[in-house]
Design an enzyme around this catalytic site. Structure first.
Site, short mmCIF file in Angstrom:
data_model
loop_
_atom_site.label_atom_id
_atom_site.label_comp_id
_atom_site.label_asym_id
_atom_site.label_seq_id
_atom_site.Cartn_x
_atom_site.Cartn_y
_atom_site.Cartn_z
N GLY A 1 -7.80 -19.87 14.16
CA GLY A 1 -8.39 -18.57 14.51
C GLY A 1 -8.89 -17.78 13.32
N ALA B 1 -4.34 -8.47 16.73
CA ALA B 1 -4.18 -7.97 18.11
C ALA B 1 -3.11 -6.88 18.16
CB ALA B 1 -3.83 -9.12 19.04
N SER B 2 -2.03 -7.06 17.39
CA SER B 2 -0.97 -6.05 17.40
C SER B 2 -1.46 -4.75 16.73
CB SER B 2 0.30 -6.58 16.72
OG SER B 2 0.10 -6.74 15.33
N ALA C 1 4.01 1.36 7.92
CA ALA C 1 5.01 0.31 8.21
C ALA C 1 4.44 -0.67 9.22
CB ALA C 1 6.29 0.94 8.75
N TYR D 1 -1.56 -10.86 14.49
CA TYR D 1 -1.50 -9.67 13.64
C TYR D 1 -2.59 -8.67 14.03
CZ TYR D 1 -2.64 -6.70 9.61
OH TYR D 1 -2.95 -5.63 8.81
N VAL E 1 -6.82 -23.43 -0.83
CA VAL E 1 -7.82 -22.53 -0.27
C VAL E 1 -8.13 -23.04 1.14
CG1 VAL E 1 -10.19 -21.68 -0.47
CG2 VAL E 1 -8.80 -21.98 -2.53
N ASP F 1 11.55 3.13 5.42
CA ASP F 1 11.19 1.72 5.36
C ASP F 1 12.41 0.89 5.77
OD1 ASP F 1 8.77 0.11 3.52
OD2 ASP F 1 10.52 -1.01 4.21
N GLU G 1 -9.48 -6.10 10.42
CA GLU G 1 -9.27 -7.35 11.18
C GLU G 1 -9.29 -7.11 12.69
OE1 GLU G 1 -6.49 -10.16 9.65
OE2 GLU G 1 -6.54 -9.29 7.65
N ARG H 1 -14.29 -11.81 2.48
CA ARG H 1 -13.48 -10.61 2.65
C ARG H 1 -14.09 -9.51 1.79
NH1 ARG H 1 -12.45 -13.31 6.20
NH2 ARG H 1 -10.48 -14.14 6.96
N ILE I 1 0.84 -1.20 0.00
CA ILE I 1 0.00 0.00 0.00
C ILE I 1 0.88 1.25 0.00
CG2 ILE I 1 -1.80 1.27 1.25
CD1 ILE I 1 -2.65 -1.49 2.46
P1 NAD Z 1 3.32 -4.81 3.42
O1 NAD Z 1 3.67 -5.98 4.27
O2 NAD Z 1 3.20 -4.99 1.96
O3 NAD Z 1 4.38 -3.63 3.64
C1 NAD Z 1 4.84 -3.28 4.92
C2 NAD Z 1 6.05 -2.38 4.75
O4 NAD Z 1 6.51 -2.00 6.06
C3 NAD Z 1 7.22 -3.07 4.04
O5 NAD Z 1 7.76 -2.20 3.06
C4 NAD Z 1 8.23 -3.32 5.16
O6 NAD Z 1 9.58 -3.30 4.71
C5 NAD Z 1 7.93 -2.16 6.10
N1 NAD Z 1 8.32 -2.46 7.48
C6 NAD Z 1 8.03 -3.58 8.19
N2 NAD Z 1 8.59 -3.49 9.42
C7 NAD Z 1 9.19 -2.27 9.49
C8 NAD Z 1 9.92 -1.60 10.51
N3 NAD Z 1 10.13 -2.15 11.70
N4 NAD Z 1 10.39 -0.35 10.24
C9 NAD Z 1 10.19 0.22 9.03
N5 NAD Z 1 9.52 -0.39 8.02
C10 NAD Z 1 9.02 -1.62 8.26
O7 NAD Z 1 1.98 -4.23 4.04
P2 NAD Z 1 0.73 -3.52 3.34
O8 NAD Z 1 -0.21 -4.56 2.87
O9 NAD Z 1 1.23 -2.49 2.41
O10 NAD Z 1 0.06 -2.81 4.59
C11 NAD Z 1 0.45 -1.51 4.99
C12 NAD Z 1 -0.36 -1.09 6.20
O11 NAD Z 1 -1.76 -1.10 5.88
C13 NAD Z 1 -0.20 -1.99 7.41
O12 NAD Z 1 -0.17 -1.18 8.56
C14 NAD Z 1 -1.43 -2.86 7.39
O13 NAD Z 1 -1.79 -3.27 8.70
C15 NAD Z 1 -2.45 -1.90 6.81
N6 NAD Z 1 -3.56 -2.55 6.08
C16 NAD Z 1 -3.29 -3.45 5.08
C17 NAD Z 1 -4.37 -4.03 4.38
C18 NAD Z 1 -4.14 -5.00 3.24
O14 NAD Z 1 -5.09 -5.60 2.75
N7 NAD Z 1 -2.90 -5.16 2.75
C19 NAD Z 1 -5.68 -3.69 4.72
C20 NAD Z 1 -5.89 -2.77 5.74
C21 NAD Z 1 -4.83 -2.20 6.40
#
Ligand code: NAD
Length: 365
Positions: A305, A174-175, A95, A172, A228, A46, A149, A236, A26
């Site tokens: 879960g 919960a965090s 992140a 995930y 699946v 990042d 979630e 979803r 994202i």
């Molecule tokens: P992703 O796993 O594709 O990307 C996460 C990014 O965070 C990566 O570039 C990673 O290198 C970076 N990262 C991880 N740990 C880090 C740290 N300690 N310090 C700095 N950078 C770090 O995730 P995503 O799907 O792009 O999701 C992004 C955000 O959106 C998250 O917070 C997620 O909870 C939220 N979100 C995602 C979705 C989805 O469907 N993908 C839906 C709703 C919300």
């Protein structure tokens, strides 16, 4: 070495946005959009975990208005240095560790990044925000990007909205729930202009191929069984990642600090329905000799879960902010399938030697 850079408090220059996790799925969509559709400077921080890749930024990677800083959000000193150097007017916090199955195998990594990392960012932002001149402090926004979630599984005929109680099931979720509570507390206690968004499942280009849609495409074109979970009837609520990035920009522009916005496209579908649609697209684009792709769908043991259903009511963001999704799911999924077929080199780059599409997140015997 971080250069001096104009930002908050200097209205004559284009605003500086700081995106955490801007090399992920994202985050990279948001950075690409900000570079191509605005005049903003974008500072992208990042840690480049297995899920973060600069290749996902496309042409924006080397754009003069894009600055990448390699840092871990649990590193308070590094975060403070970036804030002081670039003085962002908006921060979008993406992140995170994000894969539910990995959170079952290694929950500590999720607590570290999602909870401690968010706390570290909030503390750095609290101190930075206090240094801003009053007009810049009033205009400053920190968007904390969260997920549906956190609400757990939705009963039939129930949709999540901003008042839905938290009931997370996975480590995930919960965090993320813990980080949402911290983000809201930093607004209520310290006045930091935090806005929380709760978004449904995203799909689209540049998603790491451990997640359902790119994993299914990869298994199908490799003529492997297409796994699946459970009976496949988990639902979803799908939103195209570019629509999510537009929603974040709209909330940053018009959202009210302290408020939460649920983001979704009323795109509920069962996992099996999504997988079958991918198979139909691939039957046309990459026919499998002698059999339809769907014939290799294999129901496997369910995820521990596993929430049965998520569904978002986006009425608030539609009515108060005026955001609407632009993608129809069928069209968006077709484009996404095309994209993965045309970007197999990107897939090979990001999986490297580390991930072979194996099953993760299975507890006990
Ligand atoms: P992703 O796993 O594709 O990307 C996460 C990014 O965070 C990566 O570039 C990673 O290198 C970076 N990262 C991880 N740990 C880090 C740290 N300690 N310090 C700095 N950078 C770090 O995730 P995503 O799907 O792009 O999701 C992004 C955000 O959106 C998250 O917070 C997620 O909870 C939220 N979100 C995602 C979705 C989805 O469907 N993908 C839906 C709703 C919300």
């Amino acid at each position: 070495m971080i250069p001096e850079h104009a930002g908050a408090g200097q209205p004559s220059v284009p605003p500086t946005w700081l995106v955490t996790g801007g090399a992920g799925f994202i985050g990279s969509a948001l950075v690409r959009q900000l570079i191509t559709e605005t005049s903003n400077h974008v500072v992208n921080v990042d840690a480049l975990t297995y899920a973060g890749h600069l290749e996902s930024l496309g042409d924006s990677r080397d754009h003069p208005r894009h600055t990448f800083v390699h840092l871990d959000i649990t590193d308070a000193a590094a975060l403070r240095a970036v804030l002081a150097a670039y003085r962002p007017s908006t921060i979008v916090h993406l992140a995170a560790e994000t894969h539910v199955d990995r959170s079952i195998d290694d929950p500590g990594a999720f607590v570290r990044t999602n909870v401690v990392g968010t706390f570290t960012l909030l503390e750095a932002v609290r101190d930075y925000w206090r240094t801003l001149p009053s007009a810049a402090a009033n205009a400053f926004r920190l968007l904390h990007v969260s997920t549906d979630e956190v609400f757990g599984s939705a009963d039939p005929n129930v949709v999540f909205d901003e008042g839905t109680p938290y009931n997370p099931s996975s480590p995930y979720a919960a965090s993320k729930a813990a980080s949402d509570h911290l983000a809201r507390a930093w607004h209520r206690t310290y006045g930091v202009p935090v806005i929380v968004t709760s978004c449904s499942n995203n799909y689209g280009p540049y998603q790491f191929p451990e997640k359902l849609i790119p994993l299914v495409i990869r298994k199908a074109i490799s003529h492997l069984p297409i796994p699946v979970y459970g009976d496949g009837l988990h639902e979803r609520d799908w939103l195209h990642v570019d629509d999510h990035a537009r929603a974040l920009r709209a909330v940053a522009a018009a959202g009210v600090p302290g408020r939460t916005y649920a983001v979704g496209a009323r795109g509920e579908r069962s996992n099996l329905a999504v997988v079958r649609q991918i198979c139909r697209e691939l039957d046309a684009l990459r026919p499998c000799r002698g059999a339809r792709h769907e014939s290799r769908i294999t129901l496997v043991d369910d995820r521990p879960g596993h929430d049965r259903r998520y569904a978002i009511d986006p009425t608030r963001i539609e009515q108060e902010i005026g955001w609407r999704p632009q993608y129809d799911f069928e069209v968006g999924l077709r484009e996404t399938v095309h994209w993965y077929l045309e970007h197999e080199a990107w897939v090979q780059t990001v999986i490297g030697d580390g991930y072979r599409g194996e099953r993760l997140g299975v507890t006990g015997p």
